[in-house]
Design a protein around this motif. Structure first.
Motif, PDB file in Angstrom:
ATOM      1  N   ARG A   1       6.650   4.277   0.551  1.00  0.00           N
ATOM      2  CA  ARG A   1       6.776   4.220  -0.907  1.00  0.00           C
ATOM      3  C   ARG A   1       8.165   3.727  -1.297  1.00  0.00           C
ATOM      4  O   ARG A   1       9.148   4.078  -0.651  1.00  0.00           O
ATOM      5  CB  ARG A   1       6.565   5.601  -1.521  1.00  0.00           C
ATOM      6  N   THR A   2       8.198   2.938  -2.342  1.00  0.00           N
ATOM      7  CA  THR A   2       9.464   2.580  -2.968  1.00  0.00           C
ATOM      8  C   THR A   2       9.352   2.975  -4.436  1.00  0.00           C
ATOM      9  O   THR A   2       8.362   2.649  -5.098  1.00  0.00           O
ATOM     10  CB  THR A   2       9.797   1.077  -2.836  1.00  0.00           C
ATOM     11  N   ASP A   3      10.332   3.706  -4.914  1.00  0.00           N
ATOM     12  CA  ASP A   3      10.323   4.224  -6.286  1.00  0.00           C
ATOM     13  C   ASP A   3       8.997   4.911  -6.614  1.00  0.00           C
ATOM     14  O   ASP A   3       8.446   4.747  -7.703  1.00  0.00           O
ATOM     15  CB  ASP A   3      10.612   3.096  -7.285  1.00  0.00           C
ATOM     16  N   GLY A   4       8.463   5.653  -5.639  1.00  0.00           N
ATOM     17  CA  GLY A   4       7.242   6.411  -5.828  1.00  0.00           C
ATOM     18  C   GLY A   4       5.956   5.614  -5.700  1.00  0.00           C
ATOM     19  O   GLY A   4       4.867   6.184  -5.713  1.00  0.00           O
ATOM     20  N   LYS A   5       6.040   4.304  -5.569  1.00  0.00           N
ATOM     21  CA  LYS A   5       4.858   3.437  -5.494  1.00  0.00           C
ATOM     22  C   LYS A   5       4.507   3.133  -4.043  1.00  0.00           C
ATOM     23  O   LYS A   5       5.367   2.732  -3.259  1.00  0.00           O
ATOM     24  CB  LYS A   5       5.143   2.135  -6.237  1.00  0.00           C
ATOM     25  N   LEU A   6       3.238   3.311  -3.692  1.00  0.00           N
ATOM     26  CA  LEU A   6       2.759   3.005  -2.350  1.00  0.00           C
ATOM     27  C   LEU A   6       2.779   1.497  -2.143  1.00  0.00           C
ATOM     28  O   LEU A   6       2.127   0.753  -2.872  1.00  0.00           O
ATOM     29  CB  LEU A   6       1.347   3.548  -2.158  1.00  0.00           C
ATOM     30  N   VAL A   7       3.547   1.026  -1.126  1.00  0.00           N
ATOM     31  CA  VAL A   7       3.688  -0.419  -0.882  1.00  0.00           C
ATOM     32  C   VAL A   7       3.322  -0.819   0.542  1.00  0.00           C
ATOM     33  O   VAL A   7       3.321  -1.999   0.874  1.00  0.00           O
ATOM     34  CB  VAL A   7       5.111  -0.920  -1.215  1.00  0.00           C
ATOM     35  N   GLY A   8       3.034   0.155   1.405  1.00  0.00           N
ATOM     36  CA  GLY A   8       2.699  -0.171   2.786  1.00  0.00           C
ATOM     37  C   GLY A   8       2.425   1.088   3.577  1.00  0.00           C
ATOM     38  O   GLY A   8       2.384   2.192   3.027  1.00  0.00           O
ATOM     39  N   ALA A   9       2.258   0.883   4.877  1.00  0.00           N
ATOM     40  CA  ALA A   9       1.984   2.039   5.745  1.00  0.00           C
ATOM     41  C   ALA A   9       2.346   1.709   7.181  1.00  0.00           C
ATOM     42  O   ALA A   9       2.388   0.543   7.580  1.00  0.00           O
ATOM     43  CB  ALA A   9       0.522   2.448   5.661  1.00  0.00           C
TER      44      ALA A   9
ATOM     45  N   VAL B   1      -4.055  -1.672  -1.480  1.00  0.00           N
ATOM     46  CA  VAL B   1      -4.695  -2.720  -0.677  1.00  0.00           C
ATOM     47  C   VAL B   1      -5.067  -3.905  -1.565  1.00  0.00           C
ATOM     48  O   VAL B   1      -4.856  -5.066  -1.190  1.00  0.00           O
ATOM     49  CB  VAL B   1      -5.925  -2.173   0.082  1.00  0.00           C
ATOM     50  N   ASP B   2      -5.572  -3.640  -2.763  1.00  0.00           N
ATOM     51  CA  ASP B   2      -5.926  -4.723  -3.688  1.00  0.00           C
ATOM     52  C   ASP B   2      -4.719  -5.590  -4.034  1.00  0.00           C
ATOM     53  O   ASP B   2      -4.829  -6.818  -4.086  1.00  0.00           O
ATOM     54  CB  ASP B   2      -6.548  -4.167  -4.971  1.00  0.00           C
ATOM     55  N   ARG B   3      -3.550  -4.970  -4.238  1.00  0.00           N
ATOM     56  CA  ARG B   3      -2.342  -5.739  -4.568  1.00  0.00           C
ATOM     57  C   ARG B   3      -1.934  -6.670  -3.423  1.00  0.00           C
ATOM     58  O   ARG B   3      -1.380  -7.735  -3.652  1.00  0.00           O
ATOM     59  CB  ARG B   3      -1.173  -4.805  -4.895  1.00  0.00           C
ATOM     60  N   GLY B   4      -2.205  -6.253  -2.190  1.00  0.00           N
ATOM     61  CA  GLY B   4      -1.766  -7.039  -1.038  1.00  0.00           C
ATOM     62  C   GLY B   4      -2.896  -7.637  -0.227  1.00  0.00           C
ATOM     63  O   GLY B   4      -2.671  -8.126   0.879  1.00  0.00           O
ATOM     64  N   ARG B   5      -4.109  -7.617  -0.758  1.00  0.00           N
ATOM     65  CA  ARG B   5      -5.298  -7.971   0.025  1.00  0.00           C
ATOM     66  C   ARG B   5      -5.159  -9.286   0.789  1.00  0.00           C
ATOM     67  O   ARG B   5      -5.386  -9.352   1.990  1.00  0.00           O
ATOM     68  CB  ARG B   5      -6.535  -8.015  -0.875  1.00  0.00           C
ATOM     69  N   GLU B   6      -4.779 -10.343   0.137  1.00  0.00           N
ATOM     70  CA  GLU B   6      -4.682 -11.648   0.805  1.00  0.00           C
ATOM     71  C   GLU B   6      -3.551 -11.652   1.833  1.00  0.00           C
ATOM     72  O   GLU B   6      -3.715 -12.129   2.952  1.00  0.00           O
ATOM     73  CB  GLU B   6      -4.463 -12.750  -0.229  1.00  0.00           C
TER      74      GLU B   6
ATOM     75  N   CYS C   1       1.059  -1.447  11.373  1.00  0.00           N
ATOM     76  CA  CYS C   1       1.723  -1.450  10.070  1.00  0.00           C
ATOM     77  C   CYS C   1       1.122  -2.501   9.150  1.00  0.00           C
ATOM     78  O   CYS C   1       0.402  -3.389   9.583  1.00  0.00           O
ATOM     79  CB  CYS C   1       3.204  -1.737  10.240  1.00  0.00           C
ATOM     80  N   TRP C   2       1.463  -2.397   7.879  1.00  0.00           N
ATOM     81  CA  TRP C   2       1.222  -3.451   6.899  1.00  0.00           C
ATOM     82  C   TRP C   2       2.060  -3.159   5.665  1.00  0.00           C
ATOM     83  O   TRP C   2       2.521  -2.045   5.445  1.00  0.00           O
ATOM     84  CB  TRP C   2      -0.258  -3.561   6.521  1.00  0.00           C
ATOM     85  N   LEU C   3       2.271  -4.200   4.875  1.00  0.00           N
ATOM     86  CA  LEU C   3       2.979  -4.104   3.598  1.00  0.00           C
ATOM     87  C   LEU C   3       2.287  -5.007   2.590  1.00  0.00           C
ATOM     88  O   LEU C   3       1.676  -6.005   2.974  1.00  0.00           O
ATOM     89  CB  LEU C   3       4.423  -4.595   3.721  1.00  0.00           C
ATOM     90  N   GLU C   4       2.445  -4.677   1.326  1.00  0.00           N
ATOM     91  CA  GLU C   4       2.040  -5.640   0.321  1.00  0.00           C
ATOM     92  C   GLU C   4       3.206  -6.610   0.121  1.00  0.00           C
ATOM     93  O   GLU C   4       4.346  -6.298   0.500  1.00  0.00           O
ATOM     94  CB  GLU C   4       1.596  -4.956  -0.964  1.00  0.00           C
ATOM     95  N   PRO C   5       2.969  -7.809  -0.415  1.00  0.00           N
ATOM     96  CA  PRO C   5       4.010  -8.852  -0.465  1.00  0.00           C
ATOM     97  C   PRO C   5       5.299  -8.426  -1.156  1.00  0.00           C
ATOM     98  O   PRO C   5       6.384  -8.819  -0.728  1.00  0.00           O
ATOM     99  CB  PRO C   5       3.347  -9.998  -1.224  1.00  0.00           C
ATOM    100  N   SER C   6       5.209  -7.603  -2.194  1.00  0.00           N
ATOM    101  CA  SER C   6       6.412  -7.216  -2.942  1.00  0.00           C
ATOM    102  C   SER C   6       7.401  -6.423  -2.097  1.00  0.00           C
ATOM    103  O   SER C   6       8.578  -6.343  -2.436  1.00  0.00           O
ATOM    104  CB  SER C   6       6.023  -6.393  -4.176  1.00  0.00           C
ATOM    105  N   ALA C   7       6.946  -5.861  -0.996  1.00  0.00           N
ATOM    106  CA  ALA C   7       7.802  -5.009  -0.169  1.00  0.00           C
ATOM    107  C   ALA C   7       8.299  -5.701   1.099  1.00  0.00           C
ATOM    108  O   ALA C   7       9.110  -5.134   1.833  1.00  0.00           O
ATOM    109  CB  ALA C   7       7.054  -3.744   0.208  1.00  0.00           C
ATOM    110  N   ALA C   8       7.840  -6.898   1.361  1.00  0.00           N
ATOM    111  CA  ALA C   8       8.195  -7.595   2.600  1.00  0.00           C
ATOM    112  C   ALA C   8       9.658  -8.018   2.605  1.00  0.00           C
ATOM    113  O   ALA C   8      10.260  -8.259   1.557  1.00  0.00           O
ATOM    114  CB  ALA C   8       7.297  -8.818   2.776  1.00  0.00           C
TER     115      ALA C   8
END
Length: 189
Positions: free
Chosen positions: A73-81, A28-33, A98-105
């Motif tokens: 998850r992508t490559d084991g890293k949580l990026v959304g839900a 959530v911190d990585r994608g907060r904004e 749903c939501w995603l952090e920017p790196s996964a959009a």
């Protein structure tokens, strides 16, 4: 823990549980904004305690069969839900979120994940109507609803107060019969 493949790119769908609160907070911190543009998650999950409480709420909903949460998850890293915000098996209705952090959009992750959980809800739990609610200005979310074959039921004008401003909410849905028809048509293509 199990993981369900979302395709050849290494993306996976898996449940999220309270013991993963630290990882969830970091996500959530990585994608907060980015996440906070349209949904309250970034205002709700602000520290480890609130992260654990949020995941505990969904653990309780899972136990009561009234909601669920799955990490993307992508490559084991949580990026959304993707989530079932609400699920009423008796009435045969569910609401997906749903939501995603920017790196996964922009990679189709939400669409693929939502397809998986909608399939499960329709085929395993007997859900007859799946809803998708989106702020009218949230074009990526509306685009997912369209890609899922949903129909726009209408707009609830100024129905949601978010960060001091009134937002229109679009309500989209797909019925189980439509979902099955769409899925069959896609399998034959």
């Amino acid at each position: 823990m199990y993981a369900i493949s979302l395709g050849d790119d290494g993306a996976e769908l898996c449940p999220l549980e309270p013991w993963q609160a630290e990882e969830f907070l970091a996500h959530v911190d990585r994608g907060r904004e980015f996440i906070g543009q349209f949904i309250r998650l970034s205002d709700v999950v602000t520290d480890l305690e609130s992260s654990r409480a949020f995941l505990q709420t969904y653990a309780e909903r899972t136990a009561a069969d009234t909601g669920r949460i799955y990490g993307i998850r992508t490559d084991g890293k949580l990026v959304g839900a993707v989530i079932f915000r609400q699920m009423d098996v008796e009435q045969g209705t569910a609401e997906v979120g749903c939501w995603l952090e920017p790196s996964a959009a922009g990679r189709g992750l939400v669409t693929r994940a939502a397809r998986r959980i909608i399939d499960w809800a329709v085929e395993e739990r007997g859900i007859r109507r799946v809803e998708w609610w989106a702020a009218a200005g949230n074009e990526p979310s509306v685009a997912v609803a369209r890609r899922l074959g949903m129909k726009r039921d209408g707009v609830l004008r100024e129905s949601a107060l978010y960060r001091g401003r009134r937002q229109d909410q679009e309500v989209w849905s797909v019925l189980a019969s439509e979902w099955r028809t769409e899925r069959s048509a896609g399998a034959g293509a």
